[in-house]
Write an enzyme that holds these catalytic residues in place. Sequence first.
Site, PDB file in Angstrom:
ATOM      1  N   LYS A 128       0.843  -1.196   0.000  1.00 38.34           N
ATOM      2  CA  LYS A 128       0.000   0.000   0.000  1.00 38.34           C
ATOM      3  C   LYS A 128       0.881   1.250   0.000  1.00 38.34           C
ATOM      4  CE  LYS A 128      -3.819   1.999   2.678  1.00 38.34           C
ATOM      5  NZ  LYS A 128      -4.703   1.850   3.848  1.00 38.34           N
ATOM      6  N   SER A 168      -9.704   1.629   2.598  1.00 37.71           N
ATOM      7  CA  SER A 168      -8.839   2.428   1.763  1.00 37.71           C
ATOM      8  C   SER A 168      -7.815   1.623   0.960  1.00 37.71           C
ATOM      9  CB  SER A 168      -8.091   3.434   2.637  1.00 37.71           C
ATOM     10  OG  SER A 168      -7.185   2.790   3.495  1.00 37.71           O
ATOM     11  N   SER A 215      -9.769  -0.751   6.605  1.00 38.45           N
ATOM     12  CA  SER A 215      -9.102  -0.530   5.312  1.00 38.45           C
ATOM     13  C   SER A 215      -8.446  -1.755   4.700  1.00 38.45           C
ATOM     14  CB  SER A 215      -8.060   0.575   5.445  1.00 38.45           C
ATOM     15  OG  SER A 215      -8.698   1.821   5.505  1.00 38.45           O
TER      16      SER A 215
END
Lengths: 98, 474
Positions: free
Chosen positions: B78, B153, B177
């Site tokens: 990420k 996310s 997330s």
Amino acid sequence: MIMSLSIDEIRKIASLARLKLNNEEEKRYAETISAVLDYMKILNEVDTIGVEPTFQVTGLEDVYREDIAENSGRQAKILAVMPEVENGELVVPEVFEE
Amino acid sequence: MNLNELTIKEATEGLKNKKFTSVELTKACLDRIKKRNSEINAFITVADEGALREAKAADEMIASGKAGALTGVPFSVKDAICTEGVRSTGSAKILDNYLPPHEATVIRKIRAGGGVLVGKNNCDAFGHGASNENSMYGPVRNPRDLSKVAGGSSGGSAAAVADDMCIYSIAEDTGGSIRQPASFCGVVGLRPSYGRNSRYGIMPMASSLDTVGPITKTVEDAALVMNAIAGQDKMDATTVPEPVPDYLKALGGNLKGVRIGLPKEYFDAPGIESEVKARTLEVVEKLKKLGCLITEVSLPHTKYSIAAYYIIVPCEDSSNLGRLDGVRYGVRAKAACLDDLYAESRERGFPEEVKRRILIGTYALSAGYYDAYYKKAQQVRTLIRRDFDEVFKKVDALITPTSPFTAFGIGEKIDDPLLMYLADVMVGPAALAGMPALSVPAGEDKNNLPIGVQVIGSRLAEGKVLKIGQFIAI
């Protein structure tokens, strides 16, 4: 709790947070943030008198490690990400006005 | 089967038995990224050259008998997690040019063990969102249906794993997330207990909630990754000293006598889709047949969790994001004086939602409002934690849907931030309480969109959560 934010209040908060907003943004944030704060009213239903706040969940306290200076060997890499460097030092605009 | 479609376990076996090399495996992933990323937008940065270099080094490690559990296996990270020398933007333009001089501890552990970093995944900027639409590099599209969001996310991580662009991904979960995008994309995602994995080197969002964990194709793979990354770190004083168990050993056996709780507030949540509820209850039936003891339980403060979460998080967000001001690193706006430099760098470098959270947090923490918002929310958080502590006296784990609905359409909720916040209703509470939670794929709805089931455990019960999750996935 105040549930609705005016444009003036948004401007004040934005200035505290060092954000520059245009008129359209100010209006949109006033609307959307007021809606969010209005939703937060639900917390008033909860009796929290005498309830300790939870600031952390691990229960760890006073975690120490020895304060030993180490050379990370990363000085060049750190300088490389700086927006403006002169003689190995970070350059920023003047802080004090004449 | 193409090499990029393998699991970690299959990949390491093939590497060990010389069926293929890490270079071949890495090329298969890079080819897939090349073919698919323009549509899916799961990667902001692809590390082609670096990945092939790391793959070559991994092949040498394997040849000299020094291979570990993740050696030679291509993974993605990420973009809100710092990777040394590999651009890390956090999906915000203020860090468009940022090459971190340091590396997150979890990533260092994987790369030191011969992991091959193929690239950095798109996400909601700094983790702010539940749809990956709050990225300044465009939304991630769901591989199952390009008109749907990938979740957020960590949408890029989940989409990359689901679309076989990498073998696994490392992501970050503050309030859902990892789990919610894993659920939307049909892959496995584990949020570890707060404090189990080091947060050093992740771009901080809400420091009292942030966790780092894996997104994988199987539960077994999640256990493998946890074995490699978990543990105390002197660079993160909130990591806990409890020894890290072998999570692979926790898997298998049977579930006879395991006590499962069904929190009624989750199954009666407003807006829960009937197919999601029905599928979750089918999973519960399956667990019952495997010998689990099922009871309904109550977490009475569930309905307050979103309000508490969206006060605590923006407060911590606004404080943490103060460091991004264009002064020491990142993109600096040209300005005559320091105040303009701050304001203009931040105005151009942050997307709308980041600014909204900074504004909410600044407001809630400002003089006169602290007690009414931040303190009140943290008190409610205590009550939410107590709910969990109480039910874990009676049951070993909780089963719930991961999300009340399957992946929604791109653009469907983006104009209504409150509606988007409410998407976290089933993933937020465990995060506030610091509990580990796993999302496991459990079939699809009538539109072929994945449904995820969540297993929540008590603190540091990752092993138990993974074990139950594996039985659900089989």
